[in-house]
Design a protein around this motif. Structure first.
Motif, PDB file in Angstrom:
ATOM      1  N   LEU A 111       0.819  -1.221   0.000  1.00 41.70           N
ATOM      2  CA  LEU A 111       0.000   0.000   0.000  1.00 41.70           C
ATOM      3  C   LEU A 111       0.847   1.264   0.000  1.00 41.70           C
ATOM      4  O   LEU A 111       0.405   2.313  -0.494  1.00 41.70           O
ATOM      5  CB  LEU A 111      -0.941   0.000   1.209  1.00 41.70           C
ATOM      6  CG  LEU A 111      -2.030  -1.070   1.224  1.00 41.70           C
ATOM      7  CD1 LEU A 111      -2.861  -0.958   2.505  1.00 41.70           C
ATOM      8  CD2 LEU A 111      -2.926  -0.962   0.001  1.00 41.70           C
ATOM      9  N   THR A 115       0.644   5.802  -1.859  1.00 40.47           N
ATOM     10  CA  THR A 115       0.378   6.959  -1.014  1.00 40.47           C
ATOM     11  C   THR A 115       1.327   8.091  -1.379  1.00 40.47           C
ATOM     12  O   THR A 115       2.383   7.874  -1.979  1.00 40.47           O
ATOM     13  CB  THR A 115       0.531   6.616   0.478  1.00 40.47           C
ATOM     14  OG1 THR A 115       1.847   6.115   0.728  1.00 40.47           O
ATOM     15  CG2 THR A 115      -0.494   5.580   0.904  1.00 40.47           C
ATOM     16  N   VAL A 154      -2.550  10.922  -2.650  1.00 33.47           N
ATOM     17  CA  VAL A 154      -3.231   9.987  -1.745  1.00 33.47           C
ATOM     18  C   VAL A 154      -2.700  10.236  -0.336  1.00 33.47           C
ATOM     19  O   VAL A 154      -1.534   9.967  -0.041  1.00 33.47           O
ATOM     20  CB  VAL A 154      -3.009   8.525  -2.156  1.00 33.47           C
ATOM     21  CG1 VAL A 154      -3.709   7.580  -1.179  1.00 33.47           C
ATOM     22  CG2 VAL A 154      -3.518   8.284  -3.578  1.00 33.47           C
ATOM     23  N   GLU A 156      -4.009   8.904   2.578  1.00 38.58           N
ATOM     24  CA  GLU A 156      -4.002   7.653   3.341  1.00 38.58           C
ATOM     25  C   GLU A 156      -4.565   6.522   2.493  1.00 38.58           C
ATOM     26  O   GLU A 156      -5.486   6.733   1.703  1.00 38.58           O
ATOM     27  CB  GLU A 156      -4.853   7.773   4.608  1.00 38.58           C
ATOM     28  CG  GLU A 156      -4.326   8.718   5.656  1.00 38.58           C
ATOM     29  CD  GLU A 156      -5.188   8.716   6.907  1.00 38.58           C
ATOM     30  OE1 GLU A 156      -5.913   7.723   7.135  1.00 38.58           O
ATOM     31  OE2 GLU A 156      -5.141   9.707   7.658  1.00 38.58           O
ATOM     32  N   LEU A 157      -4.013   5.331   2.688  1.00 45.29           N
ATOM     33  CA  LEU A 157      -4.557   4.112   2.078  1.00 45.29           C
ATOM     34  C   LEU A 157      -4.284   2.987   3.068  1.00 45.29           C
ATOM     35  O   LEU A 157      -3.125   2.604   3.275  1.00 45.29           O
ATOM     36  CB  LEU A 157      -3.901   3.821   0.729  1.00 45.29           C
ATOM     37  CG  LEU A 157      -4.397   2.576  -0.012  1.00 45.29           C
ATOM     38  CD1 LEU A 157      -5.891   2.660  -0.286  1.00 45.29           C
ATOM     39  CD2 LEU A 157      -3.627   2.390  -1.317  1.00 45.29           C
ATOM     40  N   ASN A 158      -5.350   2.507   3.704  1.00 41.86           N
ATOM     41  CA  ASN A 158      -5.192   1.577   4.813  1.00 41.86           C
ATOM     42  C   ASN A 158      -5.977   0.288   4.622  1.00 41.86           C
ATOM     43  O   ASN A 158      -7.074   0.298   4.044  1.00 41.86           O
ATOM     44  CB  ASN A 158      -5.649   2.237   6.122  1.00 41.86           C
ATOM     45  CG  ASN A 158      -4.830   3.464   6.460  1.00 41.86           C
ATOM     46  OD1 ASN A 158      -3.608   3.418   6.447  1.00 41.86           O
ATOM     47  ND2 ASN A 158      -5.501   4.566   6.754  1.00 41.86           N
ATOM     48  N   GLU A 171      -9.524   1.554   2.918  1.00 45.73           N
ATOM     49  CA  GLU A 171     -10.027   2.915   3.001  1.00 45.73           C
ATOM     50  C   GLU A 171      -8.972   3.854   2.435  1.00 45.73           C
ATOM     51  O   GLU A 171      -7.774   3.678   2.693  1.00 45.73           O
ATOM     52  CB  GLU A 171     -10.346   3.304   4.447  1.00 45.73           C
ATOM     53  CG  GLU A 171     -11.605   2.659   4.988  1.00 45.73           C
ATOM     54  CD  GLU A 171     -11.948   3.131   6.394  1.00 45.73           C
ATOM     55  OE1 GLU A 171     -11.097   3.819   7.015  1.00 45.73           O
ATOM     56  OE2 GLU A 171     -13.039   2.802   6.875  1.00 45.73           O
ATOM     57  N   MET A 172      -9.418   4.837   1.663  1.00 39.84           N
ATOM     58  CA  MET A 172      -8.488   5.767   1.030  1.00 39.84           C
ATOM     59  C   MET A 172      -8.992   7.198   1.175  1.00 39.84           C
ATOM     60  O   MET A 172     -10.181   7.471   1.017  1.00 39.84           O
ATOM     61  CB  MET A 172      -8.325   5.431  -0.462  1.00 39.84           C
ATOM     62  CG  MET A 172      -7.390   6.375  -1.201  1.00 39.84           C
ATOM     63  SD  MET A 172      -7.024   5.858  -2.909  1.00 39.84           S
ATOM     64  CE  MET A 172      -8.601   6.209  -3.717  1.00 39.84           C
ATOM     65  N   CYS A 174      -8.055  10.805  -0.622  1.00 41.86           N
ATOM     66  CA  CYS A 174      -7.267  11.289  -1.752  1.00 41.86           C
ATOM     67  C   CYS A 174      -7.800  12.624  -2.256  1.00 41.86           C
ATOM     68  O   CYS A 174      -8.873  13.075  -1.868  1.00 41.86           O
ATOM     69  CB  CYS A 174      -7.254  10.267  -2.887  1.00 41.86           C
ATOM     70  SG  CYS A 174      -8.859  10.041  -3.699  1.00 41.86           S
ATOM     71  N   VAL A 180     -10.566   4.807  -7.873  1.00 42.28           N
ATOM     72  CA  VAL A 180     -10.416   3.683  -6.957  1.00 42.28           C
ATOM     73  C   VAL A 180     -10.188   2.395  -7.743  1.00 42.28           C
ATOM     74  O   VAL A 180      -9.421   1.520  -7.334  1.00 42.28           O
ATOM     75  CB  VAL A 180     -11.648   3.565  -6.041  1.00 42.28           C
ATOM     76  CG1 VAL A 180     -11.565   2.317  -5.180  1.00 42.28           C
ATOM     77  CG2 VAL A 180     -11.764   4.805  -5.156  1.00 42.28           C
ATOM     78  N   ILE A 183      -6.601   1.985  -8.419  1.00 40.76           N
ATOM     79  CA  ILE A 183      -5.870   1.554  -7.225  1.00 40.76           C
ATOM     80  C   ILE A 183      -5.976   0.037  -7.065  1.00 40.76           C
ATOM     81  O   ILE A 183      -4.982  -0.658  -6.817  1.00 40.76           O
ATOM     82  CB  ILE A 183      -6.417   2.263  -5.966  1.00 40.76           C
ATOM     83  CG1 ILE A 183      -6.117   3.763  -6.012  1.00 40.76           C
ATOM     84  CG2 ILE A 183      -5.871   1.620  -4.699  1.00 40.76           C
ATOM     85  CD1 ILE A 183      -4.671   4.133  -5.811  1.00 40.76           C
TER      86      ILE A 183
END
Length: 301
Positions: A111, A115, A154, A156-158, A171-172, A174, A180, A183
């Protein structure tokens, strides 16, 4: 003489919690009909199968659409691992598959590639224009295109959950222009297992949250009634990311005529884009220079 558009002169934002199975344009048309509004538009298209925040602007609020389109957004989505599709979502045809399944730790490690400031290639089935024509129209005709990568921030990307070996919930957060589906596609490629989106929800967009959204059932129930108007939010909410300047009475009058107007001091710095208000209502958006706002958009409210 131009034809006058029928409907009410009503301005503001309606936050819709869009259900799956309907296009963003259809939602806008339904909102315009329900309010009998002259003008409506939305800030940020959602795919037909996606759900969540679709912010619809009516009347003068349409002038604030770019500020919501440019705002940060949050998405919750589930990726199906092991399969790639031609649309990068569950609506498309499977074009590649794999038995490989990454571990949770491998997913978390991957991930990080997605980001910060990244370059992202839009899906083949997207609204990107190629020589004046939407990419999805060419894709439907079987054409494969080389789409240029576009910058995306981006924040956050978790990894949120791993329901089973084949699925991962992410969850993202951006900025503007994020896909999405791209991604999911690129994450699957990075993990060596392929991937596509099977569900997608926009949780919030700028100041607007899905949990505050109006359902289409409620919209149908209250259509053409005064009760529906209570769900309309002020157009000023579309300017939440800009500094607010208080205009003097004389300054507001000049701004409404498209001329620079005097404003009171605020946190805005010389050259900043800001908006001016008078008696609690937006008057104009423009560039702040030495005690004046030089308007680029004027609100007729």
């Amino acid at each position: 003489m131009g034809r006058r558009r029928k409907g009410r002169d009503i301005s503001g934002w309606l936050v819709v919690d869009k259900p799956a199975g309907i296009t963003s344009t259809s939602v806008v048309n339904k909102v315009r009909w329900a309010f009998d509004a002259k003008k409506a538009g939305h800030a940020g298209t959602l795919d037909p199968d996606a759900t969540g925040v679709l912010a619809v602007a009516l009347g003068e609020a349409t002038k604030t659409v770019p500020y919501i389109t440019d705002a940060m957004k949050a998405y919750s989505f589930i990726v199906r691992l092991g399969q790639a599709t031609n649309t990068d979502d569950a609506e498309g045809e499977v074009i590649a598959d794999s038995d490989a399944r990454p571990t949770d730790d491998e997913i978390r490690a991957a991930l990080g590639q997605f980001t910060g400031d990244i370059m992202q290639v839009p899906p083949q089935f997207s609204a990107v224009k190629i020589d004046g024509e939407r990419a999805y129209k060419r894709a439907r005709d079987g054409e494969e295109m080389e789409l240029a990568a576009r910058p995306l921030f981006v924040e956050e990307l978790n990894l949120v959950a791993r329901p089973d070996a084949d699925h991962v919930e992410l969850e993202m957060i951006c900025g503007k222009g994020g896909y999405v589906r791209s991604i999911a596609r690129d994450l699957g490629a990075a993990l060596g297992c392929h991937g596509h989106v099977v569900s997608l929800r926009r949780v919030w967009s700028g100041p607007f949250e899905a949990e505050d959204g109006v359902s289409l059932d409620l919209l149908d129930e209250l259509a053409k009634s005064e009760e529906l108007d209570q769900y309309l939010r002020p157009l000023e909410e579309g300017l939440a990311d800009l500094p607010e300047l208080r205009a003097t009475a004389e300054g507001a009058a000049k701004l409404r005529n498209g001329n620079p107007g005097m404003v009171l001091t605020s946190d805005a710095e010389y050259g900043d884009e800001a908006w001016a208000s008078h008696d609690g209502r937006a008057v104009a958006v423009g560039i702040y220079r030495a005690g004046e706002l030089h308007p680029s958009r004027v609100f007729n409210t």
